[in-house]
Design a protein around this motif. Sequence first.
Motif, PDB file in Angstrom:
ATOM      1  N   ILE A 195       0.821  -1.209   0.000  1.00  0.00           N
ATOM      2  CA  ILE A 195       0.000   0.000   0.000  1.00  0.00           C
ATOM      3  C   ILE A 195       0.855   1.259   0.000  1.00  0.00           C
ATOM      4  CG2 ILE A 195      -1.739   1.312   1.290  1.00  0.00           C
ATOM      5  CD1 ILE A 195      -2.670  -1.404   2.472  1.00  0.00           C
ATOM      6  N   ALA A 196       1.865   1.337   0.891  1.00  0.00           N
ATOM      7  CA  ALA A 196       2.467   2.646   1.155  1.00  0.00           C
ATOM      8  C   ALA A 196       3.977   2.634   1.349  1.00  0.00           C
ATOM      9  CB  ALA A 196       1.804   3.257   2.385  1.00  0.00           C
ATOM     10  N   ALA A 197       4.695   1.749   0.697  1.00  0.00           N
ATOM     11  CA  ALA A 197       6.151   1.706   0.870  1.00  0.00           C
ATOM     12  C   ALA A 197       6.826   2.731  -0.031  1.00  0.00           C
ATOM     13  CB  ALA A 197       6.684   0.314   0.563  1.00  0.00           C
ATOM     14  N   GLY A 198       7.073   3.916   0.493  1.00  0.00           N
ATOM     15  CA  GLY A 198       7.777   4.940  -0.264  1.00  0.00           C
ATOM     16  C   GLY A 198       7.229   5.085  -1.668  1.00  0.00           C
ATOM     17  N   ASP A 199       8.100   5.004  -2.671  1.00  0.00           N
ATOM     18  CA  ASP A 199       7.648   5.051  -4.065  1.00  0.00           C
ATOM     19  C   ASP A 199       7.344   3.667  -4.618  1.00  0.00           C
ATOM     20  OD1 ASP A 199       7.756   7.815  -4.351  1.00  0.00           O
ATOM     21  OD2 ASP A 199       9.912   7.775  -4.784  1.00  0.00           O
ATOM     22  N   ALA A 200       7.393   2.644  -3.785  1.00  0.00           N
ATOM     23  CA  ALA A 200       7.125   1.280  -4.233  1.00  0.00           C
ATOM     24  C   ALA A 200       5.706   0.834  -3.896  1.00  0.00           C
ATOM     25  CB  ALA A 200       8.120   0.309  -3.606  1.00  0.00           C
ATOM     26  N   GLY A 201       4.932   1.670  -3.217  1.00  0.00           N
ATOM     27  CA  GLY A 201       3.559   1.335  -2.861  1.00  0.00           C
ATOM     28  C   GLY A 201       2.565   1.985  -3.809  1.00  0.00           C
ATOM     29  N   VAL A 202       1.338   1.466  -3.828  1.00  0.00           N
ATOM     30  CA  VAL A 202       0.329   2.024  -4.728  1.00  0.00           C
ATOM     31  C   VAL A 202      -0.195   3.368  -4.239  1.00  0.00           C
ATOM     32  CG1 VAL A 202      -0.415  -0.196  -5.657  1.00  0.00           C
ATOM     33  CG2 VAL A 202      -1.516   0.712  -3.603  1.00  0.00           C
ATOM     34  N   ALA A 203      -0.068   3.639  -2.947  1.00  0.00           N
ATOM     35  CA  ALA A 203      -0.506   4.915  -2.385  1.00  0.00           C
ATOM     36  C   ALA A 203       0.550   5.390  -1.386  1.00  0.00           C
ATOM     37  CB  ALA A 203      -1.871   4.768  -1.716  1.00  0.00           C
ATOM     38  N   PRO A 204       1.722   5.782  -1.875  1.00  0.00           N
ATOM     39  CA  PRO A 204       2.862   6.033  -0.983  1.00  0.00           C
ATOM     40  C   PRO A 204       2.682   7.190  -0.015  1.00  0.00           C
ATOM     41  CG  PRO A 204       3.347   6.706  -3.240  1.00  0.00           C
ATOM     42  CD  PRO A 204       2.074   5.947  -3.299  1.00  0.00           C
ATOM     43  N   ASP A 205       1.733   8.083  -0.274  1.00  0.00           N
ATOM     44  CA  ASP A 205       1.521   9.217   0.626  1.00  0.00           C
ATOM     45  C   ASP A 205       0.393   8.975   1.626  1.00  0.00           C
ATOM     46  OD1 ASP A 205       3.534  10.561  -0.693  1.00  0.00           O
ATOM     47  OD2 ASP A 205       2.171  11.633  -2.045  1.00  0.00           O
ATOM     48  N   ALA A 206      -0.211   7.793   1.596  1.00  0.00           N
ATOM     49  CA  ALA A 206      -1.331   7.499   2.502  1.00  0.00           C
ATOM     50  C   ALA A 206      -0.845   7.352   3.932  1.00  0.00           C
ATOM     51  CB  ALA A 206      -2.042   6.226   2.057  1.00  0.00           C
ATOM     52  N   GLU A 207      -1.729   7.655   4.871  1.00  0.00           N
ATOM     53  CA  GLU A 207      -1.475   7.381   6.281  1.00  0.00           C
ATOM     54  C   GLU A 207      -1.858   5.930   6.560  1.00  0.00           C
ATOM     55  OE1 GLU A 207      -3.481  10.081   8.855  1.00  0.00           O
ATOM     56  OE2 GLU A 207      -3.150  11.794   7.519  1.00  0.00           O
ATOM     57  N   ILE A 208      -1.033   5.240   7.304  1.00  0.00           N
ATOM     58  CA  ILE A 208      -1.313   3.851   7.654  1.00  0.00           C
ATOM     59  C   ILE A 208      -1.626   3.766   9.144  1.00  0.00           C
ATOM     60  CG2 ILE A 208      -0.384   1.508   7.822  1.00  0.00           C
ATOM     61  CD1 ILE A 208      -0.939   2.337   4.968  1.00  0.00           C
ATOM     62  N   TYR A 209      -2.759   3.160   9.445  1.00  0.00           N
ATOM     63  CA  TYR A 209      -3.146   2.919  10.834  1.00  0.00           C
ATOM     64  C   TYR A 209      -3.282   1.411  11.014  1.00  0.00           C
ATOM     65  CZ  TYR A 209      -5.446   3.557  15.333  1.00  0.00           C
ATOM     66  OH  TYR A 209      -5.754   3.542  16.679  1.00  0.00           O
ATOM     67  N   VAL A 210      -2.483   0.843  11.900  1.00  0.00           N
ATOM     68  CA  VAL A 210      -2.396  -0.619  12.041  1.00  0.00           C
ATOM     69  C   VAL A 210      -3.234  -1.092  13.219  1.00  0.00           C
ATOM     70  CG1 VAL A 210      -0.839  -2.562  12.459  1.00  0.00           C
ATOM     71  CG2 VAL A 210      -0.082  -0.633  11.045  1.00  0.00           C
ATOM     72  N   VAL A 211      -4.064  -2.099  12.966  1.00  0.00           N
ATOM     73  CA  VAL A 211      -4.772  -2.808  14.037  1.00  0.00           C
ATOM     74  C   VAL A 211      -4.357  -4.268  13.934  1.00  0.00           C
ATOM     75  CG1 VAL A 211      -6.977  -3.405  15.080  1.00  0.00           C
ATOM     76  CG2 VAL A 211      -6.708  -1.209  13.916  1.00  0.00           C
ATOM     77  N   ARG A 212      -3.695  -4.745  14.956  1.00  0.00           N
ATOM     78  CA  ARG A 212      -3.143  -6.104  14.938  1.00  0.00           C
ATOM     79  C   ARG A 212      -4.194  -7.089  15.452  1.00  0.00           C
ATOM     80  NH1 ARG A 212       2.115  -7.849  18.505  1.00  0.00           N
ATOM     81  NH2 ARG A 212       2.342  -9.994  17.718  1.00  0.00           N
ATOM     82  N   VAL A 213      -4.642  -7.977  14.577  1.00  0.00           N
ATOM     83  CA  VAL A 213      -5.683  -8.935  14.948  1.00  0.00           C
ATOM     84  C   VAL A 213      -5.152 -10.361  15.079  1.00  0.00           C
ATOM     85  CG1 VAL A 213      -7.566  -7.593  13.939  1.00  0.00           C
ATOM     86  CG2 VAL A 213      -6.358  -9.258  12.521  1.00  0.00           C
ATOM     87  N   PHE A 214      -3.988 -10.609  14.524  1.00  0.00           N
ATOM     88  CA  PHE A 214      -3.422 -11.959  14.464  1.00  0.00           C
ATOM     89  C   PHE A 214      -2.452 -12.137  15.622  1.00  0.00           C
ATOM     90  CE2 PHE A 214      -2.847 -15.490  11.421  1.00  0.00           C
ATOM     91  CZ  PHE A 214      -1.705 -16.098  11.915  1.00  0.00           C
ATOM     92  N   ASP A 215      -2.731 -13.065  16.554  1.00  0.00           N
ATOM     93  CA  ASP A 215      -1.863 -13.208  17.723  1.00  0.00           C
ATOM     94  C   ASP A 215      -0.649 -14.077  17.415  1.00  0.00           C
ATOM     95  OD1 ASP A 215      -2.576 -15.905  17.895  1.00  0.00           O
ATOM     96  OD2 ASP A 215      -4.037 -15.586  19.492  1.00  0.00           O
ATOM     97  N   ASN A 216       0.258 -14.197  18.383  1.00  0.00           N
ATOM     98  CA  ASN A 216       1.506 -14.930  18.165  1.00  0.00           C
ATOM     99  C   ASN A 216       1.293 -16.427  18.016  1.00  0.00           C
ATOM    100  OD1 ASN A 216       2.904 -12.548  18.296  1.00  0.00           O
ATOM    101  ND2 ASN A 216       3.547 -12.802  20.424  1.00  0.00           N
ATOM    102  N   GLN A 217       0.100 -16.910  18.372  1.00  0.00           N
ATOM    103  CA  GLN A 217      -0.230 -18.323  18.193  1.00  0.00           C
ATOM    104  C   GLN A 217      -0.897 -18.569  16.840  1.00  0.00           C
ATOM    105  OE1 GLN A 217      -0.870 -16.778  21.410  1.00  0.00           O
ATOM    106  NE2 GLN A 217       1.186 -17.601  21.747  1.00  0.00           N
ATOM    107  N   GLY A 218      -1.043 -17.521  16.074  1.00  0.00           N
ATOM    108  CA  GLY A 218      -1.588 -17.659  14.730  1.00  0.00           C
ATOM    109  C   GLY A 218      -3.093 -17.817  14.672  1.00  0.00           C
ATOM    110  N   ARG A 219      -3.823 -17.284  15.669  1.00  0.00           N
ATOM    111  CA  ARG A 219      -5.274 -17.440  15.689  1.00  0.00           C
ATOM    112  C   ARG A 219      -5.966 -16.090  15.789  1.00  0.00           C
ATOM    113  NH1 ARG A 219      -7.547 -21.876  19.659  1.00  0.00           N
ATOM    114  NH2 ARG A 219      -9.081 -22.008  17.984  1.00  0.00           N
ATOM    115  N   PHE A 220      -7.051 -15.949  15.058  1.00  0.00           N
ATOM    116  CA  PHE A 220      -7.974 -14.854  15.297  1.00  0.00           C
ATOM    117  C   PHE A 220      -9.334 -15.226  14.723  1.00  0.00           C
ATOM    118  CE2 PHE A 220      -6.157 -13.942  11.209  1.00  0.00           C
ATOM    119  CZ  PHE A 220      -7.075 -13.189  10.493  1.00  0.00           C
ATOM    120  N   PHE A 221     -10.360 -14.458  15.099  1.00  0.00           N
ATOM    121  CA  PHE A 221     -11.742 -14.859  14.845  1.00  0.00           C
ATOM    122  C   PHE A 221     -12.539 -13.701  14.239  1.00  0.00           C
ATOM    123  CE2 PHE A 221     -10.002 -17.646  17.987  1.00  0.00           C
ATOM    124  CZ  PHE A 221     -10.604 -18.886  17.784  1.00  0.00           C
ATOM    125  N   GLY A 222     -13.746 -14.050  13.788  1.00  0.00           N
ATOM    126  CA  GLY A 222     -14.612 -13.047  13.183  1.00  0.00           C
ATOM    127  C   GLY A 222     -14.894 -11.874  14.099  1.00  0.00           C
TER     128      GLY A 222
END
Length: 283
Positions: A195-222
Amino acid sequence: MINSKKCFSLTFAVILSVAAASTLGIASKDNHKRSRSLESDFTRYVIKCKSADFISMDHYISTMQRIAPDMEIRHMLKMMKSIAVAMSPGDFDKMTAEGYDIEEDPERTTVTVESSRELQSQQIQYGINMVRAPETWDKFGVRGKGIRVCVMDTGLFSDHTDLTTSNLSGYNGPEAVTPWNEDVDGHGTHVTGIIAAGDAGVAPDAEIYVVRVFDNQGRFFGSDVTAAAEICREADARIINMSFGGPRSLSTENDTFNILADEGIISISAAGNDGNTEFSYPA
């Protein structure tokens, strides 16, 4: 370099969405404590609040825990007036006997991409031209500036050199896995780079807000996805990116994304890598 061989349809959708997005208001937050353990005999469920006796989410949780005291609270899904829980078969029977509307919480998995956390020099990937990103930049005069894209994923390796010029932030709170700026898998870092890696992303000037849903055990739900969608909304995200899915639907998840769509928030989810006609949810 963040490898971006796959997800071309996803990147095309993101860049068109960036061109179409606009602003949105912020909702309220809560600080209710959450349990993240999962006992071996516990199953994840979503319980809908009874509208007739609804006062508040906290009051409703207290009422339910008097019936099933060992129940673990996972999320308060405020938009749907529902509670995501983990409970034993015995507590499930008790809640069912009380007439609660209970739906099993389906598991979700990430869609495999070729991740890279290796710090390499940045270069333009052929996918950028394949999805005609430069043409879109020129035609609409946008590269994502002023648009916040919420990335639900495994987190973010925020020290990756390709992301140092990006506007990065994320959620550290009780409704998601923390910290947001950690990625033991690399999947979320890869997706963010598309999405946003410098000039290598499709929207390099976008703001990225991360929400981490995948835990270290590799599980997450609806319900984790549903809670994260509410977080994205509260963070003023205009686009939500979800490179994951599962074979079973969840009504509260579906209803939440319908509301977000009505509010003008664009949600993009993976259809899978198998090239078949099977549905993947929430896509």
